[in-house]
Design an enzyme around this catalytic site. Structure first.
Site, PDB file in Angstrom:
ATOM      1  N   CYS A  18      17.938  -1.960  10.528  1.00  0.00           N
ATOM      2  CA  CYS A  18      17.336  -0.633  10.513  1.00  0.00           C
ATOM      3  C   CYS A  18      16.494  -0.469   9.257  1.00  0.00           C
ATOM      4  CB  CYS A  18      18.400   0.459  10.549  1.00  0.00           C
ATOM      5  SG  CYS A  18      19.431   0.501   9.064  1.00  0.00           S
ATOM      6  N   CYS A  21      18.187  -0.900   5.923  1.00  0.00           N
ATOM      7  CA  CYS A  21      18.325  -2.304   5.505  1.00  0.00           C
ATOM      8  C   CYS A  21      17.065  -2.750   4.778  1.00  0.00           C
ATOM      9  CB  CYS A  21      18.550  -3.208   6.721  1.00  0.00           C
ATOM     10  SG  CYS A  21      20.098  -2.936   7.599  1.00  0.00           S
ATOM     11  N   ASP A 421     -25.198   2.500   1.026  1.00  0.00           N
ATOM     12  CA  ASP A 421     -26.285   1.845   0.316  1.00  0.00           C
ATOM     13  C   ASP A 421     -27.429   1.676   1.312  1.00  0.00           C
ATOM     14  OD1 ASP A 421     -27.679   0.076  -1.587  1.00  0.00           O
ATOM     15  OD2 ASP A 421     -27.132  -1.483  -0.148  1.00  0.00           O
ATOM     16  N   ASP A 619     -23.247  -3.827   0.614  1.00  0.00           N
ATOM     17  CA  ASP A 619     -23.222  -5.268   0.878  1.00  0.00           C
ATOM     18  C   ASP A 619     -23.580  -6.117  -0.329  1.00  0.00           C
ATOM     19  OD1 ASP A 619     -25.973  -4.612   0.795  1.00  0.00           O
ATOM     20  OD2 ASP A 619     -26.432  -6.385   1.999  1.00  0.00           O
ATOM     21  N   ASP A 623     -23.303  -3.161  -5.434  1.00  0.00           N
ATOM     22  CA  ASP A 623     -22.480  -2.151  -4.764  1.00  0.00           C
ATOM     23  C   ASP A 623     -21.002  -2.273  -5.122  1.00  0.00           C
ATOM     24  OD1 ASP A 623     -24.709  -1.186  -3.361  1.00  0.00           O
ATOM     25  OD2 ASP A 623     -24.469  -2.715  -1.811  1.00  0.00           O
TER      26      ASP A 623
END
Length: 741
Positions: A18, A21, A421, A619, A623
């Protein structure tokens, strides 16, 4: 991503029944010397541990888990994860085989209804089928802890011992001359239903990890290595960096590499989400596990084993599944206090009904206390978040969206601003010809003269003009006397005429009258395009406009995001006029232009200071700081490694529809988690008082331990099945069209 001086490992865990645990294992690992961070995922039965190699080791971590009373194993390198096997089927069959006669005996022949017969039938169920519950409770008790097994062991054990004692010594429990009632049917039904619930949970969790197993199954099993004039098939594990590999039509690309010889088209849809096959030729990169559709080619292996794109994708998703979403903290806190609280409620229920309950008071009190213990098992709460995250992150990988952590998956749906961007993200990142405006000849002739002159230039604008002429399949005459003027343009003799291509400065310098071009220049500048003037033999011949055009899906993606209630912002270092022209074309209302690379993160911080939750999409290297600063950084998968490392989400296909997919999937997952948590909390809040007997004084309604066990098991299965609904998630569909300026 590992911090300097630290290492990470994944442990496969066993023996957890459970969420409490899992919390115990996590606490034990987190408190260990040298452990920086530990996350235990109950749904995947795994632990992600960040540690200091100078102070501890993976084998020592295994020992810590085992010392806490659970099982742990280190992952096998290069292994493909196998489906989780349904646990303890033999115990389940014992529960069914011996339990059914006990239940039938309640209304069956006298010999089967005899308490002695029922004792004989119930004992194997308790001793063998129910052993895991008692073993788990004993392990927890040794470390002064309590788990779901504690609740089951106390409830079932009390009912069994009472019934056994009442069978062996009925006179001790007789009331008014009547023999005591025994509860063997409740004992066997509770144990069998709990085992059945665990069986269905295991099956459902196995289905939940189907996406990852599908990805892992994509890889080729063998590779055809070119050795001299011979080609030899070898197991994939034997391929080494630098090997030359032959890939024939219909075969999978074995590893990541570069095409050396041949031409083909490769279907990359399952890894990148690209809908159409991608043409490949010498110098092009190919990704392992993608499907070669048409031609044959020879490639050089560049990345093998765990360094391939597929292996990295699987590792990222596994990390996300093993991490913990902030929303899970509520469930963790509740579960941490839940078991002791339930034990207290069960004891109070027993004491109250023994004092106030109807005769036989002891039996009445015991039955209600057992029902409280059984129905309150917090499995559903422990499964609510990690199961949804596991299914959702796997589904994201199917559609080319990689969430690096469960926290990123949750944070994505909280965002209200998406910052893009411009160059390379919203636009193609390279100039293309958008307009040809002739003054004294037709457009094709003007473009052919300019392109012929520009063939000797290395400038990006010149390359765009040459490419446009080639796309129109124009014949380009030879040029002679090529001259370049830095920052102004070029000149050359083409087909007997002198052609000058460049800006207004170079043409004015040779006495060209620019007045006829004034209106067109003003219009093109207003549209954010770069005008290139063309003069032939000293007379203005026309204008060729060049611009970095938007990607085909950019405008549709922006419209979709706005439809989802998000504000869209464009962030760029370009001049404001150009930036605003692109923004108008795409439907973006807010533009942050002329921003230097180091200022991008500052602009994101300003939005956050204004109370916004920000997604940054980029990208490039410049950035990366903004991606790291944003609440969620999304990197275009075709971008730089630095940007991808700094991001929280990677869009593998490099398409903007991935941003929409990520947000829609995040919202679906968190909505699913909230449904699960509501069900789990509401179930326990409503069921515990009923099990305790609050309805008995007014309505004489009681919840038997057998019904309680069935309801508890059903709640866990319902939570898992609800999470599995995410497997039907489909990305939003929108029309993709060319938004060229």
């Amino acid at each position: 991503m590992e911090n300097p001086g630290t290492a990470e490992t994944q442990l496969a865990l066993g023996g957890m029944s459970c969420a409490s645990c899992a919390a115990r294992v996590e606490k034990a690992l987190g408190a260990a010397t040298g452990v920086v961070e530990a996350h235990v995922n109950f749904a995947t039965a795994s632990a992600a541990v960040t540690f200091l190699p100078t102070e501890t080791s993976p084998s020592a971590l295994v020992g810590i888990v085992e010392a806490a009373g659970y099982e742990a194993n280190l992952p096998v390198p290069e292994a493909v994860a196998a489906p989780e096997a349904p646990p303890q089927l033999g115990r389940l069959w014992v529960g069914v085989g011996f339990g059914v006669p006990v239940v039938v005996g309640m209304a069956g022949p006298a010999w089967l209804a005899s308490p002695w017969t029922q004792l004989l039938l119930a004992t194997p169920v308790v001793a063998y089928a129910g052993a895991p519950f008692f073993q788990g409770a004993w392990k927890a008790a040794r470390y002064r802890a309590s788990t779901m097994d504690t609740l089951v062991a106390l409830g079932v054990g009390a009912a069994y011992l009472y019934s056994a004692a009442a069978t062996v010594m009925p006179a001790w429990f007789a009331v008014g001359g009547s023999l005591p009632h025994v509860y063997f049917e409740s004992v066997v039904v509770v144990i069998t239903l709990l085992l059945l619930g665990r069986h269905f949970e295991a099956l459902a969790r196995g289905r939940a990890s189907l996406a990852m197993r599908s990805l892992l199954g994509l890889q080729a099993k063998t590779a055809r290595v070119v050795r001299g004039d011979a080609e030899v098939d070898v197991p994939l594990a034997e391929v080494r960096v630098g090997d030359r590999l032959r890939v024939r039509p219909g075969e999978k690309v074995p590893v990541d590499g570069v095409v050396l010889e041949g031409q083909s088209s490769v279907d990359q849809a399952l890894l990148t989400g690209e809908s159409l096959p991608v043409d490949k030729g010498p110098g092009d990169e190919v990704i392992g596990a993608t499907l070669n559709k048409a031609g044959s080619f020879v490639m050089e292996a560049r990345h093998v084993g765990q360094a391939t794109a597929l292996a990295r994708i699987v590792r990222l998703v596994e990390d996300a599944q093993a991490s913990k979403a902030p929303i899970q903290r509520l469930a963790d806190v509740v579960v941490g206090y839940f078991v002791p609280a339930v034990v207290g409620i069960a004891l109070a229920t027993f004491g109250l009904w023994w004092w106030l309950g109807p005769a036989p008071a002891f039996t009445f009190a015991l039955v209600n206390a057992v029902a409280v213990l059984v129905i309150a098992c917090p499995c559903a709460m422990g499964l609510a978040t990690p199961t949804s995250v596991m299914v959702g992150s796997g589904k994201g990988a199917e559609h080319g969206v990689l969430f690096k952590s469960a926290g990123a998956l949750e944070a994505t749906q909280l965002a209200d601003v998406v910052v893009f961007d411009k160059t390379g993200t919203l636009t193609r990142g390279e100039p293309v010809v958008t307009d040809v405006v002739p003054f004294d000849r037709d457009a094709d002739e003007l473009l052919a003269l300019a392109a012929a002159a520009e063939r000797g230039s290395e400038h990006a604008l010149g390359a765009a003009i040459v490419q446009a002429a080639q796309q129109r399949q124009l014949a380009l005459p030879n040029a002679a006397g090529f001259e370049a003027v830095a920052g102004a343009g070029i000149s050359a003799t083409v087909a007997g005429v002198r052609v000058v291509v460049g800006n207004a400065r170079i043409l004015a310098g040779i006495g060209v009258d620019l007045a006829p071009a004034a209106a067109a220049l003003d219009r093109l500048a207003g549209e954010g395009k770069t005008p290139v003037l063309v003069a032939v033999d000293g007379r203005l011949a026309g204008i060729i406009a060049v611009a970095d055009t938007p990607l085909p899906d950019a405008r549709a993606a922006v419209a979709r995001l706005r439809g989802l209630g998000l504000q869209v912002v464009m962030l760029t270092g370009d001049n404001r006029r150009t930036a605003e022209a692109v923004a108008r074309t795409l439907g973006i209302e807010r533009v942050l232009a002329e921003v230097l690379p180091h200022q991008k993160a500052e602009e994101v911080a300003k939005l956050q200071a204004a109370g916004h939750r920000v997604i940054m999409v980029g990208d490039g290297v410049n950035d990366a700081p903004a991606l790291a600063r944003a609440d969620v950084g999304m990197a275009i998968g075709t971008g730089t490694d630095v940007a991808i490392e700094a991001a929280d989400v990677v869009l593998l296909a490099g398409e903007l529809k991935g941003v929409v997919t990520a947000i829609a999937l995040s919202r679906a997952v968190i909505r699913n988690v909230k449904q699960n948590l509501f069900w789990a909390f509401a179930y326990n809040i409503a069921s515990i008082p009923i099990a305790a007997g609050v309805l008995y004084p007014s309505f004489h309604i009681l919840l038997s331990p057998a019904l309680a066990g069935g309801a508890m098991a059903l709640s866990s299965v319902c939570v898992v099945l609800n999470a599995l609904r995410l497997r039907g998630f489909k990305p939003p569909v929108f029309e993709v069209f060319d938004a060229s300026l």
